[in-house]
Design a protein around this motif. Structure first.
Motif, mmCIF file in Angstrom:
data_model
loop_
_atom_site.group_PDB
_atom_site.id
_atom_site.type_symbol
_atom_site.label_atom_id
_atom_site.label_comp_id
_atom_site.label_asym_id
_atom_site.label_seq_id
_atom_site.Cartn_x
_atom_site.Cartn_y
_atom_site.Cartn_z
ATOM 1 N N HIS A 169 0.830 -1.205 0.000
ATOM 2 C CA HIS A 169 0.000 0.000 0.000
ATOM 3 C C HIS A 169 0.864 1.254 0.000
ATOM 4 O O HIS A 169 0.592 2.219 -0.724
ATOM 5 N N GLN A 170 1.913 1.262 0.799
ATOM 6 C CA GLN A 170 2.817 2.407 0.832
ATOM 7 C C GLN A 170 3.494 2.613 -0.508
ATOM 8 O O GLN A 170 3.712 3.747 -0.953
ATOM 9 N N ALA A 171 3.810 1.509 -1.193
ATOM 10 C CA ALA A 171 4.460 1.609 -2.500
ATOM 11 C C ALA A 171 3.565 2.334 -3.504
ATOM 12 O O ALA A 171 4.056 3.088 -4.355
ATOM 13 N N LEU A 172 2.251 2.133 -3.423
ATOM 14 C CA LEU A 172 1.332 2.812 -4.335
ATOM 15 C C LEU A 172 1.420 4.328 -4.166
ATOM 16 O O LEU A 172 1.457 5.076 -5.147
ATOM 17 N N LEU A 173 1.470 4.785 -2.926
ATOM 18 C CA LEU A 173 1.569 6.225 -2.682
ATOM 19 C C LEU A 173 2.956 6.757 -3.030
ATOM 20 O O LEU A 173 3.087 7.904 -3.482
ATOM 21 N N ASP A 174 3.987 5.945 -2.827
ATOM 22 C CA ASP A 174 5.334 6.364 -3.225
ATOM 23 C C ASP A 174 5.414 6.573 -4.732
ATOM 24 O O ASP A 174 6.050 7.526 -5.213
ATOM 25 N N ILE A 175 4.784 5.685 -5.489
ATOM 26 C CA ILE A 175 4.766 5.820 -6.945
ATOM 27 C C ILE A 175 4.013 7.085 -7.349
ATOM 28 O O ILE A 175 4.444 7.824 -8.236
ATOM 29 N N THR A 176 2.908 7.346 -6.665
ATOM 30 C CA THR A 176 2.146 8.569 -6.948
ATOM 31 C C THR A 176 2.999 9.809 -6.724
ATOM 32 O O THR A 176 3.027 10.724 -7.562
ATOM 33 N N GLY A 177 3.710 9.844 -5.615
ATOM 34 C CA GLY A 177 4.569 10.993 -5.326
ATOM 35 C C GLY A 177 5.689 11.145 -6.335
ATOM 36 O O GLY A 177 6.033 12.263 -6.740
ATOM 37 N N ALA A 178 6.279 10.031 -6.772
ATOM 38 C CA ALA A 178 7.363 10.088 -7.756
ATOM 39 C C ALA A 178 6.848 10.628 -9.089
ATOM 40 O O ALA A 178 7.520 11.442 -9.746
ATOM 41 N N CYS A 179 5.673 10.193 -9.508
ATOM 42 C CA CYS A 179 5.101 10.695 -10.761
ATOM 43 C C CYS A 179 4.768 12.177 -10.664
ATOM 44 O O CYS A 179 4.984 12.942 -11.617
ATOM 45 N N GLU A 180 4.261 12.606 -9.523
ATOM 46 C CA GLU A 180 3.967 14.027 -9.340
ATOM 47 C C GLU A 180 5.245 14.849 -9.352
ATOM 48 O O GLU A 180 5.267 15.972 -9.871
ATOM 49 N N ARG A 181 6.307 14.302 -8.795
ATOM 50 C CA ARG A 181 7.594 15.007 -8.823
ATOM 51 C C ARG A 181 8.057 15.228 -10.258
ATOM 52 O O ARG A 181 8.538 16.323 -10.606
ATOM 53 N N ILE A 182 7.935 14.198 -11.094
ATOM 54 C CA ILE A 182 8.343 14.329 -12.494
ATOM 55 C C ILE A 182 7.477 15.369 -13.206
ATOM 56 O O ILE A 182 7.990 16.223 -13.941
ATOM 57 N N LYS A 183 6.178 15.303 -12.979
ATOM 58 C CA LYS A 183 5.253 16.192 -13.688
ATOM 59 C C LYS A 183 5.414 17.649 -13.263
ATOM 60 O O LYS A 183 5.366 18.552 -14.103
ATOM 61 N N ARG A 184 5.633 17.877 -11.972
ATOM 62 C CA ARG A 184 5.604 19.239 -11.460
ATOM 63 C C ARG A 184 6.982 19.869 -11.310
ATOM 64 O O ARG A 184 7.093 20.984 -10.784
ATOM 65 N N THR A 185 8.006 19.172 -11.751
ATOM 66 C CA THR A 185 9.356 19.738 -11.690
ATOM 67 C C THR A 185 9.959 19.724 -13.081
ATOM 68 O O THR A 185 10.758 18.850 -13.420
ATOM 69 N N PRO A 186 9.563 20.661 -13.927
ATOM 70 C CA PRO A 186 10.106 20.685 -15.289
ATOM 71 C C PRO A 186 11.567 21.131 -15.291
ATOM 72 O O PRO A 186 12.098 21.598 -14.278
ATOM 73 N N ILE A 187 12.187 20.964 -16.436
ATOM 74 C CA ILE A 187 13.548 21.481 -16.589
ATOM 75 C C ILE A 187 13.505 22.994 -16.386
ATOM 76 O O ILE A 187 12.605 23.664 -16.904
ATOM 77 N N PRO A 188 14.435 23.566 -15.616
ATOM 78 C CA PRO A 188 14.390 24.999 -15.315
ATOM 79 C C PRO A 188 14.220 25.863 -16.556
ATOM 80 O O PRO A 188 14.836 25.607 -17.594
ATOM 81 N N PHE A 189 13.400 26.885 -16.428
ATOM 82 C CA PHE A 189 13.084 27.744 -17.571
ATOM 83 C C PHE A 189 14.333 28.412 -18.138
ATOM 84 O O PHE A 189 14.482 28.535 -19.365
ATOM 85 N N SER A 190 15.210 28.870 -17.271
ATOM 86 C CA SER A 190 16.411 29.573 -17.751
ATOM 87 C C SER A 190 17.252 28.679 -18.654
ATOM 88 O O SER A 190 17.806 29.131 -19.663
ATOM 89 N N TYR A 191 17.337 27.378 -18.303
ATOM 90 C CA TYR A 191 18.119 26.449 -19.113
ATOM 91 C C TYR A 191 17.444 26.212 -20.465
ATOM 92 O O TYR A 191 18.090 26.257 -21.515
ATOM 93 N N SER A 192 16.131 25.976 -20.434
ATOM 94 C CA SER A 192 15.395 25.751 -21.680
ATOM 95 C C SER A 192 15.429 27.001 -22.554
ATOM 96 O O SER A 192 15.617 26.921 -23.779
ATOM 97 N N PHE A 193 15.271 28.167 -21.940
ATOM 98 C CA PHE A 193 15.301 29.417 -22.692
ATOM 99 C C PHE A 193 16.665 29.645 -23.334
ATOM 100 O O PHE A 193 16.760 30.053 -24.496
ATOM 101 N N PHE A 194 17.726 29.360 -22.591
ATOM 102 C CA PHE A 194 19.070 29.584 -23.116
ATOM 103 C C PHE A 194 19.330 28.718 -24.348
ATOM 104 O O PHE A 194 19.888 29.188 -25.354
ATOM 105 N N ILE A 195 18.935 27.445 -24.301
ATOM 106 C CA ILE A 195 19.161 26.563 -25.443
ATOM 107 C C ILE A 195 18.360 27.027 -26.652
ATOM 108 O O ILE A 195 18.889 27.061 -27.783
ATOM 109 N N LYS A 196 17.098 27.402 -26.444
ATOM 110 C CA LYS A 196 16.286 27.875 -27.560
ATOM 111 C C LYS A 196 16.865 29.150 -28.163
ATOM 112 O O LYS A 196 16.881 29.321 -29.395
#
Length: 308
Positions: free
Chosen positions: A190-217
């Protein structure tokens, strides 16, 4: 996600124009090509537009840009692969928990078997919606007692479903269907299910920093705009072709990174979360020996695009 035969070279190339990303890329490259044509015509027929750029310096800038793009693409793919690993873990933990419950529950405990099969299925489907545009409650099974209707009141539906799972296991303990040791094992899954949820939310809500993406573009834009100035004096009209090819390669690689860095969306190369969630649903009902109450909603988005 696009499904294709990796060894079928020409089969993949004939679908070149069907990808939405490719069409966007071609429009951008087309603009750069028009820019190169205009600049070349001006150089050849109006005024010399050659800039005093040393070719060695321009090559060094190209190498620097290549290294940045490699790092950008690798970072984006790491996020894509981490998302796939988390959903693979969700499949495994869901199956393991269902197998454990199947062993613990009596064969005639039909209500409990149906409840856990439906609720575990609902967790995967709710997590899919939570990571995308929102939970589609019409996809979820109704375990009864108004639980499905009550879920609409919660902002974080997967967490509420996980709470309901734990409540039901506590009821099994009170009814002496499971003992304390069994309950500890169930809690690990059961704990693993919530850990997976948190890991997916971390990926979704932590994009590559804007300054880095802007600089490359910005770097790509400046580099592509300077290419005709550097090449037109030496190569003439061939500078148009060189500019187009360079723009296609550089802009294309950056677009690939943009597309896969958020793997839970609805782009054609994102993860097939709907199919994975439906696989979990089928597995839960099969393992616990119950029949699904409803069929898969026909309006569910198609995650796979087959190239053949």
């Amino acid at each position: 996600m696009i499904i294709y035969e990796a060894k079928d070279w020409w089969g993949a190339l004939k679908h070149f124009h069907t990808s939405f990303s490719i069409r966007v890329l071609l429009r951008r490259v087309g603009l750069v090509s028009l820019y190169g044509i205009l600049l070349t015509l001006i150089d050849q027929h109006v005024i010399d537009v050659n800039l005093p750029f040393d070719g060695t310096l321009f090559s060094l800038l190209g190498i620097t840009l290549s290294l940045l793009l490699v790092f950008r693409t690798n970072t984006a793919y790491d996020r894509f692969w981490e998302g796939r690993r988390q959903w693979g873990s969700l499949v495994n933990y869901s199956r393991n928990l269902a197998v454990l419950l199947d062993a613990l529950l009596p064969d005639d405990a039909t209500n409990n078997r149906i409840y856990f099969a439906q609720t575990l299925s609902n967790f995967a489907l709710a997590l899919k919606g939570h990571l995308r545009t929102g939970v589609d409650f019409s996809e979820l099974d109704d375990p009864g007692d108004g639980e499905l209707q009550a879920l609409t009141q919660y902002a974080h539906v997967p967490s509420r479903i996980a709470a309901l799972l734990l409540r039901r296991t506590q009821t099994l303990r009170q009814d002496q269907i499971v003992n304390d040791a069994d309950l500890i094992t169930i809690r690990l899954y059961h704990q693993a299910l919530l850990d997976i949820t948190g890991a997916c939310e971390r990926i979704k809500r932590t994009p590559i920093p804007f300054s880095y993406s802007f600089f490359i573009k910005l770097f790509i834009t400046v580099y592509v705009l300077l290419i005709p100035f550097v090449l037109v004096e030496t190569y003439g009209y061939f500078a148009i072709v060189a500019t187009t090819l360079a723009a296609y390669a550089l802009i294309g690689i950056e677009m690939i990174g943009d597309e896969i860095e958020e793997p839970f969306g609805l782009d054609c190369n994102d993860l097939p979360l709907n199919q994975i969630a439906q696989t979990i649903r089928r597995n839960m009902h099969e393992i616990l020996g119950v029949t699904p109450s409803v069929t898969v909603a026909p309006k569910a988005e198609a995650d796979y695009i087959k190239v053949n």
